[in-house]
Design an enzyme around this catalytic site. Structure first.
Site, short mmCIF file in Angstrom:
data_model
loop_
_atom_site.label_atom_id
_atom_site.label_comp_id
_atom_site.label_asym_id
_atom_site.label_seq_id
_atom_site.Cartn_x
_atom_site.Cartn_y
_atom_site.Cartn_z
N HIS A 2 0.82 -1.18 -0.31
CA HIS A 2 0.04 -0.19 0.02
C HIS A 2 0.94 1.40 0.02
O HIS A 2 2.05 1.31 0.99
CB HIS A 2 -0.89 0.10 1.30
CG HIS A 2 -1.69 1.38 1.29
ND1 HIS A 2 -2.69 1.38 0.57
CD2 HIS A 2 -1.46 2.42 1.95
CE1 HIS A 2 -3.40 2.78 0.77
NE2 HIS A 2 -2.42 3.30 1.77
N ASP A 19 -16.26 1.00 6.20
CA ASP A 19 -15.29 2.07 5.93
C ASP A 19 -15.83 2.88 5.00
O ASP A 19 -15.51 4.17 4.88
CB ASP A 19 -13.90 1.42 5.55
CG ASP A 19 -12.73 2.41 4.88
OD1 ASP A 19 -12.48 3.28 5.80
OD2 ASP A 19 -12.56 2.50 3.80
N ARG A 34 -16.35 11.27 6.96
CA ARG A 34 -15.22 11.93 7.37
C ARG A 34 -14.71 12.95 6.26
O ARG A 34 -14.36 14.25 6.69
CB ARG A 34 -13.90 10.89 7.52
CG ARG A 34 -14.18 9.83 8.84
CD ARG A 34 -13.09 8.93 8.58
NE ARG A 34 -11.60 9.25 8.51
CZ ARG A 34 -10.82 8.80 7.86
NH1 ARG A 34 -11.11 7.47 7.23
NH2 ARG A 34 -9.52 9.17 7.71
N SER A 62 -9.00 3.03 8.52
CA SER A 62 -9.48 3.06 6.91
C SER A 62 -8.85 2.25 6.06
O SER A 62 -9.52 1.09 5.08
CB SER A 62 -9.62 4.39 6.79
OG SER A 62 -10.23 4.43 5.27
N LYS A 84 -9.48 -2.35 4.64
CA LYS A 84 -9.60 -2.73 3.08
C LYS A 84 -8.54 -3.85 2.68
O LYS A 84 -8.70 -4.77 2.03
CB LYS A 84 -9.61 -1.63 2.29
CG LYS A 84 -10.75 -0.80 2.18
CD LYS A 84 -10.88 0.53 1.37
CE LYS A 84 -10.06 1.68 2.30
NZ LYS A 84 -10.45 3.09 2.09
N1 URA Z 1 -7.26 6.56 2.12
C1 URA Z 1 -8.29 5.84 2.74
O1 URA Z 1 -8.70 4.89 2.24
N2 URA Z 1 -8.54 6.21 3.84
C2 URA Z 1 -8.22 7.07 4.62
O2 URA Z 1 -8.42 7.50 5.72
C3 URA Z 1 -7.18 7.97 3.99
C4 URA Z 1 -6.59 7.71 2.79
#
Ligand code: URA
Length: 427
Positions: free
Chosen positions: A82, A161, A168, A183, A187
Site C-alpha cells: 500500500h 469504511d 469523514r 480505513s 480494506k
Molecule cells: N485513504 C483511505 O482509504 N482512507 C483514509 O482514511 C485516507 C486515505
C-alpha cells in the site's frame, strides 16, 4: 449499546472498551447508529486520538463488516503493497507483476485519484478495455490462475469504511492517524493477506508533510497490521519531487519501460526496495541481496512483463491499442542555478487543471495529459535547460505554465538531494 455514552467517553479522553467499539461499528454498519453520532465520534477521535488497542478493534470491526477473502487452496505467499500516495507514484504497476513472477500471489485492491495524487485504477484504464470492476470471485480466480490482479474495491469489502470515509470527507475528520490506519488497513486486510509492505511518503507531494508525521502513520499501520496477524513493514520514502512521469497513459508507458528493463530511475529503485520487504517477510529469500537479484531477474528474463501482459489480458485490456499522449511542450529554466525545491503537489494540480485528473468524482479524465520531471533536486541546470516535458493542449499549457514555473525554485548555492528511502519500520 449506547452510542451517546461511547462518544462522551471518547470526548473526555477515556478508553472505549473493545465491546463498546465493536457495538458502535456494527451498529453503524447496520444503519442503527446515525451519521451525526458517527461524525461526532470521529471528531472526538480527531482531538483525543486512539489507544493502539482501540485502533486494532476499529480496524478489525471495519474489516469484518464485509467479506474477508480466504485462500485455502493457494500454495503461495499472499502479499500486497500500500502506498500513501504521491505525484507520479506508479509503483503498483510494475511491482505487482514482478511479485507474481517471483511466485507470490498479489490480490491488489486499489483506488482512484481524487486530489492531486493520481489513482492506480485511472492509470490502468488508459489501457483500452481494462476492467477495474472485478467481482471478488473474478479477483480470486485471476489470482489463482496468474498470480496477480489490480482492481477496484467492491460493495462487499469493508462497507463500514466506505460509509465512514465518505462521512469523514465531509466533516473534516480525515486527518487522524488512527482513522486513516483503520480505513486503509480494513480494506487491505480484507484481501486475506499474509504480508504487507507500506510505502509511507513524506514531502511536498503527499499527505504527510514531515518525516515525523509519516513515521507516526507508519508505526500505527505496522503495529495494527501485526496485531491482526499480518506481517507488515513500512518504508518512509521521499515525495518532495515527482517520481518520474505524472499522468495516466504516460505512467503506464513508464511502467512498461521499467518492466522491459528500459529505464534506470528512482521508480525502479523503490519498486525493488518494496518488493524486497515482501520477499524477505514471506521467507522466499534469505537476504536482501537475494531478493534484489530475484526481482531484477524477473525483469531481465521478461517474466514480469509477461505477467503484466497476462494480467492486462485477463482484465480485458488491449496493450496493442494506441495510448495517445498529448502534444509536447517544454518548460525551460529561466536562469542558471541549482534545483532547490519543487512543489510536487502543485505539479499534480497542474495535471488536473489540464484535464488529466478529477476535481470532483464525476469528472471525466483525459488520459493523454501528463508531464515528465526531467531533473532532480540538487541538479545544476543552465538557462533554457528543459525542466519538464508537459503533454497537453496549447490552451492547457498556457493556463498552467505560470503555476509550473512558480512550483520550481532555483538556488545559487549547492543543494543536498533528499534521500529516496529515509527509514524502515518493522513490526
Ligand atoms: N485513504 C483511505 O482509504 N482512507 C483514509 O482514511 C485516507 C486515505
Amino acid at each position: 449499546m449506547n452510542a451517546a455514552k461511547i462518544i462522551k467517553k471518547k470526548k473526555e479522553g477515556e478508553r472505549v472498551s473493545d465491546a463498546e467499539l465493536a457495538a458502535l461499528i456494527r451498529g453503524y454498519a447496520a444503519g442503527e447508529v446515525p451519521d451525526y453520532q458517527m461524525a461526532a465520534f470521529a471528531m472526538a477521535v480527531i482531538f483525543r486520538g486512539m489507544h493502539l488497542d482501540e485502533t486494532v478493534t476499529l480496524t478489525r470491526e471495519m474489516r469484518d463488516s464485509g467479506k474477508v477473502m480466504q485462500w485455502p487452496d493457494l500454495d503461495k505467499p499472499i502479499v500486497d503493497k500500500h502506498s500513501c500516495g504521491g505525484i507520479g507514484d506508479k509503483i503498483s504497476l510494475p511491482l505487482t507483476p514482478m511479485l507474481a513472477a517471483c511466485g507470490m500471489a498479489v490480490p491488489m485492491i486499489s483506488g482512484r485519484g481524487l486530489g492531486p495524487t493520481g489513482g492506480t485504477l485511472d492509470k490502468l484504464e488508459s489501457i483500452s478495455g481494462f476492467r477495474t470492476d472485478l467481482s471478488i470471485e473474478e479477483l480470486q480466480k485471476q489470482v489463482r490462475d496468474i498470480g496477480c490482479v489490480i482492481t477496484g474495491t467492491t460493495h462487499e469489502i469493508a462497507p463500514a469504511d466506505r460509509e465512514l470515509y465518505a462521512l469523514r470527507d465531509i466533516t473534516s475528520t480525515v486527518t487522524s492517524v488512527p482513522l486513516i490506519t483503520a480505513s486503509i488497513l480494513s480494506k487491505k486486510l480484507a484481501e486475506g493477506l499474509e504480508d504487507l509492505v507500506l510505502d509511507v511518503k513524506w514531502g511536498s507531494g503527499t499527505f504527510m508533510k514531515t518525516i515525523a508525521e509519516a513515521e507516526e502513520l507508519a508505526e500505527s499501520m505496522v503495529g495494527v497490521a501485526s496485531r491482526l496477524g499480518v506481517k507488515a513493514s513500512a518504508l518512509i520514502t521521499d515525495m518532495n519531487q515527482p517520481l518520474g512521469s505524472v499522468g495516466n497513459a504516460i505512467e503506464v508507458e513508464e511502467s512498461i519501460d521499467i518492466l522491459k528493463n528500459e529505464v534506470d530511475a528512482d521508480t525502479i529503485t523503490l519498486t525493488i526496495a518494496l518488493g524486497t520487504e515482501l520477499l524477505l517477510a514471506a521467507k522466499m529469500v534469505d537476504s536482501s541481496d537475494q531478493a534484489v537479484t530475484m526481482l531484477a531477474d524477473s525483469i531481465r528474463s521478461g517474466a514480469a512483463y509477461e505477467k503484466f501482459e497476462q494480467m492486462v489480458a485477463a482484465q480485458g485490456g488491449d496493450l496493442s491499442a494506441p495510448r495517445p499522449i498529448s502534444k509536447l511542450h517544454v518548460l525551460k529554466a529561466n536562469r542558471d542555478g541549482v534545483i532547490a525545491t519543487v512543489d510536487a503537489e502543485a505539479l499534480g494540480w497542474a495535471v488536473i487543471d489540464m484535464g488529466g485528473g478529477r476535481k470532483v468524482l464525476e469528472d471525466e479524465i483525459n488520459h493523454a495529459i501528463g508531464l515528465e520531471w526531467l531533473v532532480k533536486i540538487g541538479d545544476t541546470v543552465e538557462r533554457n535547460q528543459p525542466l519538464l516535458h508537459v503533454y497537453c493542449t496549447d490552451s492547457g499549457y498556457a493556463k498552467v505554465k505560470p503555476d509550473l514555473m512558480k512550483a520550481i525554485t532555483l538556488s545559487d548555492d549547492p543543494v543536498e538531494p533528499p534521500s529516496l528511502i529515509v527509514k524502515r519500520i518493522s513490526g
